[in-house]
Design an enzyme around this catalytic site. Structure first.
Site, mmCIF file in Angstrom:
data_model
loop_
_atom_site.group_PDB
_atom_site.id
_atom_site.type_symbol
_atom_site.label_atom_id
_atom_site.label_comp_id
_atom_site.label_asym_id
_atom_site.label_seq_id
_atom_site.Cartn_x
_atom_site.Cartn_y
_atom_site.Cartn_z
ATOM 1 N N ARG A 122 0.836 -1.185 0.000
ATOM 2 C CA ARG A 122 0.000 0.000 0.000
ATOM 3 C C ARG A 122 0.877 1.243 0.000
ATOM 4 O O ARG A 122 1.625 1.475 0.934
ATOM 5 C CB ARG A 122 -0.857 -0.057 1.258
ATOM 6 C CG ARG A 122 -1.744 1.140 1.495
ATOM 7 C CD ARG A 122 -2.517 0.869 2.758
ATOM 8 N NE ARG A 122 -3.534 1.863 3.029
ATOM 9 C CZ ARG A 122 -4.445 1.741 3.972
ATOM 10 N NH1 ARG A 122 -4.453 0.648 4.725
ATOM 11 N NH2 ARG A 122 -5.317 2.674 4.174
ATOM 12 N N ILE A 123 0.778 2.057 -1.034
ATOM 13 C CA ILE A 123 1.589 3.269 -1.141
ATOM 14 C C ILE A 123 0.827 4.404 -0.462
ATOM 15 O O ILE A 123 -0.226 4.821 -0.911
ATOM 16 C CB ILE A 123 1.855 3.632 -2.620
ATOM 17 C CG1 ILE A 123 2.475 2.449 -3.354
ATOM 18 C CG2 ILE A 123 2.731 4.874 -2.705
ATOM 19 C CD1 ILE A 123 3.824 2.008 -2.848
ATOM 20 N N PRO A 126 2.365 8.654 -2.762
ATOM 21 C CA PRO A 126 3.059 8.265 -3.995
ATOM 22 C C PRO A 126 4.243 9.150 -4.368
ATOM 23 O O PRO A 126 5.266 8.638 -4.828
ATOM 24 C CB PRO A 126 1.954 8.361 -5.058
ATOM 25 C CG PRO A 126 0.689 8.234 -4.311
ATOM 26 C CD PRO A 126 0.928 8.822 -2.958
ATOM 27 N N GLN A 132 11.810 8.214 -3.166
ATOM 28 C CA GLN A 132 12.695 7.296 -2.456
ATOM 29 C C GLN A 132 13.216 6.219 -3.390
ATOM 30 O O GLN A 132 14.391 5.845 -3.339
ATOM 31 C CB GLN A 132 11.947 6.660 -1.285
ATOM 32 C CG GLN A 132 11.537 7.671 -0.229
ATOM 33 C CD GLN A 132 11.857 7.205 1.159
ATOM 34 O OE1 GLN A 132 11.396 6.155 1.580
ATOM 35 N NE2 GLN A 132 12.646 7.969 1.869
ATOM 36 N N GLY A 198 12.228 1.990 1.232
ATOM 37 C CA GLY A 198 13.298 2.972 1.217
ATOM 38 C C GLY A 198 14.615 2.460 0.673
ATOM 39 O O GLY A 198 15.498 3.244 0.348
ATOM 40 N N GLU A 199 14.776 1.163 0.581
ATOM 41 C CA GLU A 199 16.069 0.605 0.203
ATOM 42 C C GLU A 199 16.038 -0.178 -1.086
ATOM 43 O O GLU A 199 17.073 -0.355 -1.726
ATOM 44 C CB GLU A 199 16.579 -0.298 1.327
ATOM 45 C CG GLU A 199 16.920 0.485 2.589
ATOM 46 C CD GLU A 199 16.737 -0.343 3.840
ATOM 47 O OE1 GLU A 199 16.655 -1.575 3.713
ATOM 48 O OE2 GLU A 199 16.670 0.234 4.932
#
Lengths: 249, 152
Positions: A122-123, A126, A132, A198-199
């Site tokens: 679930r974003i 956006p 990111q 994030g990665e």
């Protein structure tokens, strides 16, 4: 982010759930027993009221007014959504493609295009999520082409400990960078469908750059960063050369 | 030594050691902490301010040798009336941690004013003195391109 949104977000959802539950119970005690037939999942807080799925709306003013000495409070504890599931994958997944152009004699590399597609649950926001992802894709380009920490073998000292020598991508190193979301719902996800993203943009990106370089030149470089001496030292794969018309560099 | 500086339209007379960089005067003496010390030796651009509209690396510029009006991020727009580039940075999500952002914006303002922000490749090349570790480059360039287009 990496974990912030889904861990803090889950706590916020928990707190809001508790608040809705308390308000709903208090609303049922009002004259006429409004919302009596609705469960906590059938009502939501909106526009200063508790609103049911059929549109019935009870102003919070009325609920709070009927319980003047009472405080309504929801509490959520962050961090409850960490931990591992044995039966389900809970990570984000993605695929990344890189297009490079390579100068045939000097083997100078330009990354023309980086395109990643990611399923991150679930974003919530956006624009930030996409930034990111693209930011991490740029990290991947840096990992592939210029970033390293060099240590003097005898003294253990960092050799390149300033920005002029610990190179990171600049504006000019980055052309088209795109991140696309693949929609997914994850019903078993304890974090209300949210996942860390994030990665993931950096994952595999350096490999994609190396693969693109191989596709362009037939030279397989198996270390990062793929600096010029390593690109030049890698031999041209004879099978690659055989599949190309017009010869190899 | 005594140094007189026009910063964001206000003239300051300061007594500072002769080798004090402009960045330190801005941050320590004037409390203008928008310009950042990213590297301290002119390699990252986080300290970028404008002197008579020119981009200057304030970490390398001695305060005593500044020959013009200094403009920092604090002198750009107002909280309720942002400079178009500041607004564009928000609209295009041109920052994440925000550390490089004052330098990126000041650099972008000068680039747009020079009339050279003509196409993406040129913008990217001209902005390469401002590093962004968060990788907000795409948004930064979109913001600059958009404002350059809208600027007569």
């Amino acid at each position: 982010g990496s974990t912030g949104t889904y861990s803090n977000g889950s706590a916020i959802f928990d707190a809001a759930d508790q608040l809705r539950r308390q308000l709903l119970r208090a609303a049922r005690a009002l004259r006429g027993r409004p919302l009596e037939r609705f469960g906590v999942n059938d009502v939501r807080l909106a526009d200063g009221a508790l609103v049911a799925s059929d549109g019935t709306s009870v102003p919070l003013r009325s609920i709070l007014g009927a319980h003047p000495d009472r405080q309504f409070e929801g509490r959520g504890i962050t961090g409850r959504t960490f931990g591992y599931s044995r039966s389900q994958a809970r990570g984000s997944f993605g695929a990344v493609f890189v297009e490079v152009s390579v100068e045939p004699v000097t083997l100078a590399v330009r990354v023309e295009r980086v395109v990643g597609a990611y399923a991150c649950g679930r974003i919530v926001e956006p624009m930030i999520a996409r930034s990111q992802l693209t930011g991490a894709l740029i990290w991947g380009v840096g990992q592939a082409l210029c970033e390293e920490s060099r240590i003097d073998g005898r003294t253990g000292a960092w050799v390149n400990d300033e920005i002029g020598e610990a190179l990171i991508p600049t504006h000019a190193d980055v052309r088209r960078v795109e991140a696309h979301f693949v929609e997914e719902t994850d019903p078993g996800n304890a974090a209300r469908g949210m996942k860390g993203l994030g990665e993931i943009g950096i994952v595999g990106t350096a490999a994609a750059v190396a693969n693109a370089f191989f596709d362009a030149t037939g030279r397989r470089v198996r270390r990062t960063p793929m600096t010029i001496e390593h690109r030049l030292a890698a031999p041209v794969d004879p099978q690659w050369a055989a599949t190309r018309t017009g010869g190899a560099a | 030594m005594t140094v007189e500086l026009d910063v964001n339209g206000e003239v300051h007379t300061l007594d500072v050691p002769a080798l004090t960089p402009l960045l330190d005067v801005l941050r320590e003496s004037l409390g203008l902490v928008g310009a950042k010390r990213g590297c301290g030796h002119g390699q990252c651009g986080a300290c970028t301010v404008l002197v008579d509209g020119r981009r200057v690396l304030s970490c390398l510029q001695l305060a005593a040798t500044v020959d013009g009006a200094v403009r920092t991020i604090e002198g750009l727009g107002e909280p309720d009336a942002l400079h178009p580039l500041q607004q564009a940075f928000i609209d295009e999500d041109a920052f994440q941690c925000g550390y490089c952002t004052p330098g990126q914006i000041m650099s972008g303002v000068a680039l747009i004013a020079s009339g050279e922000a003509t196409d993406d490749a040129t913008i990217r090349e001209a902005m390469s003195g401002n590093l962004c570790r968060c990788g907000a480059y795409p948004g930064i360039c979109r913001a600059i391109a958009r404002v350059a287009q809208e600027t007569p």
